[in-house]
Each structure stands twice: as structure tokens, then as C-alpha cells.
Design an enzyme around this catalytic site. Structure first.
Site, short mmCIF file in Angstrom:
data_model
loop_
_atom_site.label_atom_id
_atom_site.label_comp_id
_atom_site.label_asym_id
_atom_site.label_seq_id
_atom_site.Cartn_x
_atom_site.Cartn_y
_atom_site.Cartn_z
N GLN A 61 43.79 32.77 36.26
CA GLN A 61 43.35 34.14 36.09
C GLN A 61 41.66 33.77 35.29
O GLN A 61 41.46 32.69 34.32
CB GLN A 61 44.02 34.38 35.12
N ASP A 80 43.22 34.76 45.78
CA ASP A 80 42.38 35.25 45.44
C ASP A 80 41.29 35.61 45.96
O ASP A 80 40.31 36.42 46.35
CB ASP A 80 41.91 35.14 43.86
N LYS A 132 50.02 42.55 37.39
CA LYS A 132 50.44 41.79 38.47
C LYS A 132 51.75 41.13 37.80
O LYS A 132 52.08 40.93 39.20
CB LYS A 132 49.38 40.17 38.22
N1 GUN Z 1 38.92 38.23 36.28
C1 GUN Z 1 38.19 39.25 36.14
N2 GUN Z 1 39.66 39.61 37.99
C2 GUN Z 1 40.00 38.56 38.04
C3 GUN Z 1 40.26 38.43 39.75
O1 GUN Z 1 41.12 39.37 40.19
N3 GUN Z 1 41.19 36.74 39.66
C4 GUN Z 1 41.51 36.63 38.84
N4 GUN Z 1 42.25 35.10 39.04
N5 GUN Z 1 40.82 36.72 37.97
C5 GUN Z 1 40.20 37.14 37.44
#
Ligand code: GUN
Length: 298
Positions: free
Chosen positions: A100, A123, A56
Site C-alpha cells: 500500500q 497493482d 480491499k
Molecule cells: N495508494 C493509492 N492508491 C493505491 C493503489 O491503487 N495501490 C496501492 N498499492 N497503493 C495505493
């Protein structure tokens, strides 16, 4: 039999989305506006989370979005974590906030997500955004399902009137994907079935799918005999399987047995290189939307 399915190339489509975001960011900067900014919060040091956050962060750098990761100990209290999020909510230089997941077991993901200002929830996990998705209002759409729809759109794969079967009902992928398929909006209008771990006789449903989205986290769950000829298969699975023959010591396994399913499918996403890169690209897009205040005008 040789495989007949055409590959849905998530790397290629994600590059197109990133190029669009990059152009928009550049236009904002040229117009004298501040760059979009994404703040990532990592609690603890889960190795998979560290890898995802790295992807990211690199994507932000690639498209010109500013980013910073706040790293907190896995012993952090709910109060301390939420205080940190509230500080970020108040910071006018932060457009998007991403915590996350998964969080350590003493923390409630929902409680933490609800603390994020929904206008910065890139998200798309906040109940306000999920609720707006469910009633067809402008919202931040969860990145993985949003990426799946971009793939279907790119390859002109019809959705309207089709039977979409979603295997897995998680808040991150399965549930929002099913909402999107079922809604009477631009992308949806499919007849939609959600299957999950309590579904009896999974094949009864998967065999009638025109579009099959599998987000169960069970490697090889879907085999050729469970699908019909011509099905479009979206494999969201990304399980780490120990593999001494690779440099990393593991490989990523999808939820679909690619060999047997590809013999019958018309389209299929590979793992890796299918849905994964799209999730990151859609996060860039959501961060841009947050910075432009497109979803929630100021
Ligand atoms: N953990 C697995 N996929 C995601 C996601 O798309 N966003 C976040 N914040 N955590 C995750």
C-alpha cells in the site's frame, strides 16, 4: 439550469465485475484448485491507507479470495521490507502482492515495487508491467485506469478517434490511463493529451476533451466553463476535506465541480461511488488473473 449529465454508476459496475470474479473463484475451488490469495503489506498506519486496505480485504472476502495483511512499523528499514517481499515472492501460496502506498519518506516506492515479483504485481506498478502496457503486451494493468475503461465499456461510451485529456501524470493513475487511451488496442485508439501541474492554460486542453479524466488531487479543479458540451467526465479525485457535519469528520471531494460540469457533460462519475469501487473490483480481477497465471503462463 438542471443537470443533464447521466451518472456513471461505479458501485453497480463494480458489483458486476465482482460477481464475475466470484463465479470464477468458485469454479476454481470446485475444480479442486487453491483459492486465489492476496497478500497486502502496510507500512505504518496512515489512516486513509487503513481505510483502503479495509475495503480491499472486505472485497476479497466477498469474492472468495484469501487475504492477509502484513503490518510493519513505519520505522522499518528498506532492507527489512524488501526481505519480507522476497519471502512473499517465494511463497507459492501467495498469488498477488500489494504494498500500500504512500510509503514513509525514508523508503523509495520504486525500489520497493521493483522488488515485487512482476508476476505477482497485481497493482500493475512494476516497471515490467508498465513497460508491457506501453508496448501493448498482456500485463497487469493499474487498477484505477483499468476500472475507468471497464466503466466506458459498460456504458458503450466510444473511445476510438476521440480526444482523451488526462489531467494528472501520476504513476498510479494518469500515466497508465494515458498509455491505455493512446494505444492502438481494444480499448484505446484515442488522441491523447496529458496535462499536469506545469501545464500552462489548462482550459486550452480541457475545453477540447471528448473524454476528460481528472486525477490531480485538487478539489474542484475543473469547472463548467473549462469543458465543452457533451464531454464524458471521469473524476478520480478523492481528497479528504474536514467536515464536522459528517460522522467521520470529513467528506471525500472530487477534482471536478460536479454542479457546473454536470450541466454540460453527457456522462459523469460521482464522488464517491464512481471510480473508487472500480479500483477495488479490478484488484480482485488482477488477483484472479495472477492465480490463473493468465498474464504470465507458468
Ligand atoms: N495508494 C493509492 N492508491 C493505491 C493503489 O491503487 N495501490 C496501492 N498499492 N497503493 C495505493
Amino acid at each position: 439550469m438542471a443537470s443533464q449529465a447521466k451518472l456513471i454508476d461505479g458501485r453497480k459496475v463494480s458489483e458486476i465485475i465482482r460477481a464475475e470474479v466470484r463465479e470464477d473463484v468458485q469454479a476454481m475451488v470446485e475444480a479442486g484448485q487453491r483459492r486465489p490469495f492476496l497478500e497486502v503489506v502496510q507500512v505504518g498506519s496512515d489512516p486513509a491507507s487503513t481505510v483502503y486496505i479495509g475495503a480491499k480485504t472486505r472485497a476479497c472476502e466477498d469474492v472468495g479470495i484469501g487475504t492477509h495483511t502484513t503490518r510493519l512499523q513505519d520505522t522499518v528499514s528498506a532492507q527489512e521490507l524488501k526481505d519480507e517481499i522476497r519471502r512473499l515472492n517465494e511463497d507459492d501460496d501467495v498469488d498477488g502482492i500489494l504494498v500500500q502506498l504512500p510509503l514513509p519518506s525514508h523508503l523509495s516506492a520504486l525500489d520497493v515495487i521493483e522488488t515485487i515479483d512482476h508476476r505477482k504485481d497485481v497493482d500493475g506498478f512494476h516497471p515490467m508491467n508498465v513497460g508491457r502496457l506501453a508496448i501493448g503486451q498482456p500485463t497487469f494493468r493499474s487498477c484505477t485506469p483499468a476500472g475507468i475503461f471497464e466503466l466506458l465499456r459498460h456504458y458503450s461510451i466510444p473511445v476510438k478517434g476521440k480526444h482523451a485529456v488526462v489531467v494528472g501524470a501520476s504513476n498510479i493513475v494518469g500515466s497508465p490511463a494515458a498509455i491505455m487511451f493512446s494505444r492502438e488496442n481494444d480499448s484505446g485508439k484515442a488522441t491523447t493529451t496529458i496535462c499536469h501541474k506545469y501545464t500552462q492554460d489548462l482550459t486550452k486542453y480541457t475545453i477540447s476533451a471528448d473524454i476528460l479524466v481528472v486525477a490531480a488531487g485538487v478539489p474542484g479543479l475543473i469547472r463548467g466553463e473549462m469543458v465543452k458540451e457533451g464531454v464524458v467526465v471521469i473524476d478520480v479525485g478523492m481528497t479528504r476535506v474536514a467536515d464536522e457535519s459528517t460522522e467521520k469528520g470529513y467528506h471525500l471531494a472530487g477534482d471536478v465541480d460536479q454542479e457546473s460540469v454536470a450541466e454540460k457533460a453527457s456522462w459523469i462519475t460521482p464522488v464517491p461511488g464512481g471510480v473508487g469501487p472500480m479500483t477495488v473490483a479490478m484488484l480482485m480481477k488482477n488477483t484472479l488473473l495472477a492465480a490463473k497465471k493468465s498474464v504470465y503462463p507458468a
